[in-house]
Design an enzyme around this catalytic site. Sequence first.
Site, mmCIF file in Angstrom:
data_model
loop_
_atom_site.group_PDB
_atom_site.id
_atom_site.type_symbol
_atom_site.label_atom_id
_atom_site.label_comp_id
_atom_site.label_asym_id
_atom_site.label_seq_id
_atom_site.Cartn_x
_atom_site.Cartn_y
_atom_site.Cartn_z
ATOM 1 N N GLU A 159 -7.464 -12.252 -2.843
ATOM 2 C CA GLU A 159 -8.234 -11.776 -1.683
ATOM 3 C C GLU A 159 -9.669 -12.200 -1.908
ATOM 4 O OE1 GLU A 159 -8.179 -7.757 -0.115
ATOM 5 O OE2 GLU A 159 -6.174 -7.435 -0.959
ATOM 6 N N HIS A 218 0.865 -1.181 0.000
ATOM 7 C CA HIS A 218 0.000 0.000 0.000
ATOM 8 C C HIS A 218 0.907 1.238 0.000
ATOM 9 C CE1 HIS A 218 -2.854 -3.087 1.257
ATOM 10 N NE2 HIS A 218 -3.812 -2.244 0.926
ATOM 11 N N GLU A 275 -5.893 -4.588 -7.128
ATOM 12 C CA GLU A 275 -7.231 -4.024 -7.299
ATOM 13 C C GLU A 275 -7.215 -2.779 -8.181
ATOM 14 O OE1 GLU A 275 -9.039 -3.642 -3.435
ATOM 15 O OE2 GLU A 275 -8.741 -5.755 -2.960
ATOM 16 N N TRP A 314 -9.867 3.328 -6.172
ATOM 17 C CA TRP A 314 -9.660 3.818 -4.806
ATOM 18 C C TRP A 314 -8.177 3.954 -4.463
ATOM 19 C CZ3 TRP A 314 -12.979 -0.131 -6.167
ATOM 20 C CH2 TRP A 314 -12.452 -1.442 -6.167
ATOM 21 N N TYR A 329 -14.888 -9.578 -3.187
ATOM 22 C CA TYR A 329 -15.615 -9.643 -1.924
ATOM 23 C C TYR A 329 -17.113 -9.673 -2.192
ATOM 24 C CZ TYR A 329 -11.320 -8.732 0.635
ATOM 25 O OH TYR A 329 -10.066 -8.832 1.176
#
Length: 572
Positions: free
Chosen positions: A213, A43, A105, A110, A178
Amino acid sequence: MGHERRGLRLLARHAGREVRHLRQAGPGGPPGGVGGINTISAHMNNFVTGGNYGDTNGDVVARILPGGDHNGEFREYLDRVARLAHAITDDRGRPIPVIFRPFHENSGSWFWWGAAHASPSQYIELWRYTVEYLRDTRKVHNFLYAYSPGGSYGGVSDVYLRTYPGDDFVDVLGYDNYDGSDASPQWVNGVVADLAMLARIADEKGKVSAATEYGISGALKANGRNGNLNWYTQVFDAIKADPDARRTTYAMTWANFGADQFFVPHPATGDLPEHEMLADFRAFYDDPYSVFAGELSRVYDRRTRAVSQQPLAHIVSPTDRERVTTPTTTIRVKVSNARASRVWYTVGDKAKQYPLRYDPASGYHTGTWQIGAASLDNTVTQLKVIATIPGRARLELTNSVILGARPPMPPGVVDDFEGHPDDTALRSEYSTYGTNTISLADANGGKALRFDYDFTFQTYTGIGKRLAGDWSDYGGLSLWLTPDGSDHKLVLQLNAGGVAYEAYPSLAGTTPVQLTIPFSQWRPAPWDTANADRRITPEDLRNLSQFNIFVNQADGVGVTRGSVLLDDLRAS
């Protein structure tokens, strides 16, 4: 089944303590080690603004690539990553293999490396630069690189591969997904289709596939508030039943941060009772087809034979579909695993060859492309690079380059779709969320946007683009719309003042309409409960960042596919 070491920023800062934990999984590790395989995500902070990974300002990707004004800061970060990689050794000093999962991702927006903030080709070159710098410059050879955009893809491989960096730069084909539907058949079927697709691609490319994930969106809830207590076994049974999806090598949950946010059910702990989903998780654990870290043995003892590396080349800059707005630009070409005797380029259909010289300081073959101001006319040309390798066939590369700035639009215009020379140029300007296709259509007296969607394996899909300007003097948004008669939910989303405001034009009927939606009617997105009572203010309209278009599946609507036309999106 396992979870990930979070954040190289943390790891680099506390390398001594964290590396001891990583060593537990390596060959010859101390007794009591969990015996699993470590993965590390990154990150990364914003290298331009100094903010965190969620700060999407500053056009970061373009500015940290070679030639960018913040490339030095990015290299310094990669130096820290390399120091960590070299420190991860067993008690005999042997490197421990680690799965490194950067820029994950990216199909969402984001993170600063997300779809709205980097073109597919920019993302690809960022990934390649990262691997080449760590592997070739810093000699990191214990990383396996995991590509993990966010789902879903409806089993459509070309959408998944849109930002794929290439077989020479990826070891693990993964994706993150998710569930916010309590394991609805649609979501589960989509996951199975995606994992089956990844397994087939992995077979073709000699890779392994993974659910890098997965879990329940937003974390598990307190007892009595979880909608499906058999979530783990239902999802696992569906994956296990598919002959391709069942070959997924691993599935990784996110972390348990504490009693307020956890992604794996916990046993009774202190004053906390056993979580209501633990029995189902234990059934998942007890299934003979699942393997957890403690059940792995001799993971690092397998002998393999390294494959000889073939000559490889790629154009570092300008990236494919990049828009060049200056009369000159620098061409950079990377040639690996061989020494090129000659490298040159041609432009368009012209035969003239221009040499590229090797720069030992950067490791690139470089040259200045003299485009000329007269050629900056919003047209697409082909940049072709040829590298000759002694004793081998020559390598040929082609990037499409858009010459010149896009014609300026009047203030307040999101898009009138007239300035895109072709579908590829259109798609390079818009980010895609989920699976859909956008193209230019002849409509409304010129060009319009055609948006095709399919809800077979997803419940929403959309596109977005970055937005700037001051709309404080405008009272609403106008657009031309041809609905498809589906009665699904069209969502226009304006990110202003840090809040996602939404409006919902109807998709009933098929007659073209001209609409104006006053800003007084826009409301924060339903998921943004913290701002539920907020309304658009002039100050918000001075701070624009993003405009998105979504189609959400409506309950009880039998139509699963459709096409919507939009045009002349502008403040009014």
